[in-house]
Design an enzyme around this catalytic site. Structure first.
Site, PDB file in Angstrom:
ATOM      1  N   ARG A 129       0.821  -1.238   0.000  1.00 57.95           N
ATOM      2  CA  ARG A 129       0.000   0.000   0.000  1.00 57.95           C
ATOM      3  C   ARG A 129       0.846   1.275   0.000  1.00 57.95           C
ATOM      4  O   ARG A 129       0.400   2.326   0.437  1.00 57.95           O
ATOM      5  CB  ARG A 129      -0.969   0.028   1.186  1.00 57.95           C
ATOM      6  N   GLU A 193      10.199  17.997 -25.465  1.00 62.06           N
ATOM      7  CA  GLU A 193       9.543  18.334 -24.191  1.00 62.06           C
ATOM      8  C   GLU A 193      10.215  19.545 -23.538  1.00 62.06           C
ATOM      9  O   GLU A 193       9.568  20.334 -22.848  1.00 62.06           O
ATOM     10  CB  GLU A 193       9.565  17.131 -23.230  1.00 62.06           C
ATOM     11  N   ASN A 253       0.264  19.459 -21.428  1.00 60.25           N
ATOM     12  CA  ASN A 253      -0.165  18.596 -22.534  1.00 60.25           C
ATOM     13  C   ASN A 253      -0.141  19.327 -23.877  1.00 60.25           C
ATOM     14  O   ASN A 253      -0.750  18.855 -24.846  1.00 60.25           O
ATOM     15  CB  ASN A 253      -1.572  18.048 -22.266  1.00 60.25           C
ATOM     16  N   HIS A 260      -1.186  12.207 -29.305  1.00 58.91           N
ATOM     17  CA  HIS A 260      -1.852  10.967 -28.902  1.00 58.91           C
ATOM     18  C   HIS A 260      -2.462  10.273 -30.129  1.00 58.91           C
ATOM     19  O   HIS A 260      -2.300   9.064 -30.315  1.00 58.91           O
ATOM     20  CB  HIS A 260      -2.934  11.296 -27.870  1.00 58.91           C
TER      21      HIS A 260
HETATM   22  P1  NAD Z   1      12.336   4.917 -22.321  1.00 61.20           P
HETATM   23  O1  NAD Z   1      12.258   4.812 -20.873  1.00 61.20           O
HETATM   24  O2  NAD Z   1      11.807   3.810 -23.143  1.00 61.20           O
HETATM   25  O3  NAD Z   1      13.853   5.178 -22.722  1.00 61.20           O
HETATM   26  C1  NAD Z   1      14.193   5.298 -24.084  1.00 61.20           C
HETATM   27  C2  NAD Z   1      15.308   4.323 -24.456  1.00 61.20           C
HETATM   28  O4  NAD Z   1      16.546   4.791 -23.921  1.00 61.20           O
HETATM   29  C3  NAD Z   1      15.130   2.915 -23.873  1.00 61.20           C
HETATM   30  O5  NAD Z   1      15.599   1.982 -24.819  1.00 61.20           O
HETATM   31  C4  NAD Z   1      16.055   2.915 -22.659  1.00 61.20           C
HETATM   32  O6  NAD Z   1      16.486   1.624 -22.332  1.00 61.20           O
HETATM   33  C5  NAD Z   1      17.180   3.762 -23.153  1.00 61.20           C
HETATM   34  N1  NAD Z   1      17.972   4.457 -22.163  1.00 61.20           N
HETATM   35  C6  NAD Z   1      17.561   5.037 -21.022  1.00 61.20           C
HETATM   36  N2  NAD Z   1      18.557   5.751 -20.485  1.00 61.20           N
HETATM   37  C7  NAD Z   1      19.637   5.597 -21.275  1.00 61.20           C
HETATM   38  C8  NAD Z   1      20.949   6.120 -21.262  1.00 61.20           C
HETATM   39  N3  NAD Z   1      21.339   7.016 -20.361  1.00 61.20           N
HETATM   40  N4  NAD Z   1      21.797   5.720 -22.232  1.00 61.20           N
HETATM   41  C9  NAD Z   1      21.394   4.870 -23.217  1.00 61.20           C
HETATM   42  N5  NAD Z   1      20.150   4.382 -23.314  1.00 61.20           N
HETATM   43  C10 NAD Z   1      19.281   4.757 -22.350  1.00 61.20           C
HETATM   44  O7  NAD Z   1      11.619   6.233 -22.883  1.00 61.20           O
HETATM   45  P2  NAD Z   1      11.515   7.733 -22.343  1.00 61.20           P
HETATM   46  O8  NAD Z   1      11.425   8.554 -23.552  1.00 61.20           O
HETATM   47  O9  NAD Z   1      12.520   8.040 -21.311  1.00 61.20           O
HETATM   48  O10 NAD Z   1      10.111   7.720 -21.602  1.00 61.20           O
HETATM   49  C11 NAD Z   1       8.917   7.443 -22.307  1.00 61.20           C
HETATM   50  C12 NAD Z   1       7.872   7.026 -21.319  1.00 61.20           C
HETATM   51  O11 NAD Z   1       7.660   8.081 -20.406  1.00 61.20           O
HETATM   52  C13 NAD Z   1       6.540   6.713 -21.944  1.00 61.20           C
HETATM   53  O12 NAD Z   1       6.046   5.514 -21.404  1.00 61.20           O
HETATM   54  C14 NAD Z   1       5.665   7.871 -21.523  1.00 61.20           C
HETATM   55  O13 NAD Z   1       4.307   7.513 -21.384  1.00 61.20           O
HETATM   56  C15 NAD Z   1       6.271   8.236 -20.208  1.00 61.20           C
HETATM   57  N6  NAD Z   1       6.014   9.615 -19.778  1.00 61.20           N
HETATM   58  C16 NAD Z   1       5.576   9.799 -18.511  1.00 61.20           C
HETATM   59  C17 NAD Z   1       5.364  11.083 -18.042  1.00 61.20           C
HETATM   60  C18 NAD Z   1       4.947  11.301 -16.616  1.00 61.20           C
HETATM   61  O14 NAD Z   1       4.642  12.433 -16.250  1.00 61.20           O
HETATM   62  N7  NAD Z   1       4.945  10.278 -15.801  1.00 61.20           N
HETATM   63  C19 NAD Z   1       5.609  12.187 -18.874  1.00 61.20           C
HETATM   64  C20 NAD Z   1       6.066  11.962 -20.163  1.00 61.20           C
HETATM   65  C21 NAD Z   1       6.276  10.664 -20.621  1.00 61.20           C
HETATM   66  N1  GLY Z   2       3.702  15.038 -18.624  1.00 62.20           N
HETATM   67  C1  GLY Z   2       2.536  15.754 -18.247  1.00 62.20           C
HETATM   68  C2  GLY Z   2       2.362  15.864 -16.779  1.00 62.20           C
HETATM   69  O1  GLY Z   2       3.174  15.435 -16.000  1.00 62.20           O
HETATM   70  O2  GLY Z   2       1.364  16.374 -16.352  1.00 62.20           O
END
Ligand code: NAD
Ligand code: GLY
Length: 376
Positions: A129, A193, A253, A260
């Site tokens: 939890r 971003e 957003n 999306h």
């Molecule tokens: P990811 O986590 O898939 O990383 C991208 C790639 O880079 C992967 O292959 C990973 O293994 C690799 N990688 C990571 N760090 C590395 C490094 N330092 N050196 C070499 N390779 C590395 O993708 P991302 O773009 O970081 O994140 C995308 C995700 O984030 C999506 O699922 C999206 O929905 C989510 N997201 C969440 C929020 C939030 O507010 N929580 C906001 C935006 C996006």
């Molecule tokens: N990435 C959008 C948010 O965190 O609200």
């Protein structure tokens, strides 16, 4: 939110009452991670959750720093990629944590990009939890966006990020040195971003990025540090006002309603990364604002020109085939979380740095924009 710096570490404070935390940004932070996180741990024990790509260069230095700080650690390594953010993996991960006999005081450390951060944060939210977690983001996207603000979750067959929780980390440690190993395409996706914060409410930052964006993408560490700090400060200020996205957090957003639709259409894979979809979506948001007579055309041109100059896509023409059409894309938008009372929410702009939220966009204008983009 406050900002300070010591030992070359930029420190931001996200003020959320008893869920407040620091965001530390600097180069080489990983080597001091154990000492830096010790004050926010409830016991000297952590479980690192990471993926193969982040583990390869960064697991050993993180573990060494935990050893130096006297913090016991175990590690779970996931396969990389978006499919890892699913229910089956969450079930396996929480099962492994229970087999490790984690206690309520044991913290999880998310070492990786947004996939690892979102999954680990959600696992922390639901295991026993709720156990503490710390974000060590290693992609630009995760450093400037996903690690800050407490959105955690997983994807469902019904759509992305549809099951999750608002659950804040105890600390964010963004070591910009980890960006050196990131593939350029992933770095650029994160850059979209970064640019978003300038477009939302900071024209000066946008103008700075016009000058320093290329350097940042090519490895200029002081530009990276400033961009990550400015982005996190911007996000922290918004989240502090509206943690659960009932109001201004929706500004984050910008471009995402269009993005999306494009991501659904391309299947959430390598064909189009999230940040690339956001880049195209931000151009569409500015173009729509121009069409509606809300924004000068010069501002939309500036956005397109800059994204193009760093190497990000600015339209979806090269992705689209004969099966794409405006109605289909609008249909995808209707499945988004940003739908409220059946109405689509868009972030539009009166200009660069002057974005606003609206659910009063004429559907015909959206249809016209998408039809023209696809016909061009
Ligand atoms: P990811 O986590 O898939 O990383 C991208 C790639 O880079 C992967 O292959 C990973 O293994 C690799 N990688 C990571 N760090 C590395 C490094 N330092 N050196 C070499 N390779 C590395 O993708 P991302 O773009 O970081 O994140 C995308 C995700 O984030 C999506 O699922 C999206 O929905 C989510 N997201 C969440 C929020 C939030 O507010 N929580 C906001 C935006 C996006
Ligand atoms: N990435 C959008 C948010 O965190 O609200």
């Amino acid at each position: 939110m406050t900002q300070g710096s010591g030992q070359n570490i930029g420190t931001l404070h996200l003020d959320l009452g008893d869920r407040s935390y620091d965001i530390l940004v600097g180069e080489g932070l990983l080597d001091d991670a154990g000492d830096l996180m010790a004050p926010v741990l409830d016991q000297p024990r952590v479980v690192i959750v990471t993926d193969e790509n982040a583990a390869l260069p960064y697991r050993a230095p993180l573990e060494a720093s935990l050893d130096r700080a006297g913090i016991a650690h175990q590690c779970i390594v996931m396969p990389p990629g978006e499919p890892t953010k699913d229910f089956a993996t969450l079930e396996r991960l929480t099962g492994q944590l229970l087999e490790m006999h984690v206690e309520r005081q044991t913290a999880l450390i998310a070492l990786g990009g947004g996939v690892i951060g979102d999954l680990t944060g959600f696992a922390a939210a639901v295991t026993l939890r709720g156990i503490p977690f710390i974000q060590i983001p290693t992609t630009l996207l995760a450093q400037v966006d996903s690690s800050v603000g407490g959105k955690t979750g997983i994807n469902m067959p019904h759509g992305k990020n549809l099951v999750g929780a608002f659950y804040q980390p105890r600390m964010v440690l963004a070591d910009i040195g980890t960006l050196d190993t990131l593939p350029r395409r992933q770095l650029l996706a994160g850059y979209a971003e970064v640019l978003k914060y300038g477009l939302i409410d900071d024209e000066e930052f946008f103008a700075w990025l016009e000058l320093h964006g290329d350097g940042l993408c090519d490895g200029d560490s002081s530009a990276r540090r400033r961009a990550v700090l400015t982005s996190c400060a911007s996000k922290a200020a918004i989240v502090a006002q509206d943690e659960r996205e009932t109001g201004c957090r929706a500004l984050l957003n910008l471009g995402h309603t269009f993005a999306h639709a494009l991501e659904v259409q391309t299947g959430y894979g390598d064909k189009l990364l999230h940040g690339e979809a956001v880049a195209i979506g931000m151009v569409m948001a500015f173009d729509l604002s121009v069409r509606l007579g809300l924004c000068p055309a010069d501002d939309a041109d500036r956005v397109r020109t800059h994204l193009n100059s760093v190497g990000l896509p600015v339209d979806c023409r090269s992705l689209a085939d004969a099966s794409w059409n405006a109605d289909k894309l609008i249909g995808h938008m209707g499945l988004d979380k940003k739908v409220k009372d059946g109405r689509l929410t868009f972030i539009l702009a009166h200009g660069i740095g002057q974005s606003f939220i609206t659910d009063e966009v004429d559907g015909e204008a959206v249809h016209g924009l998408l039809s023209d983009v696809l016909a061009a």
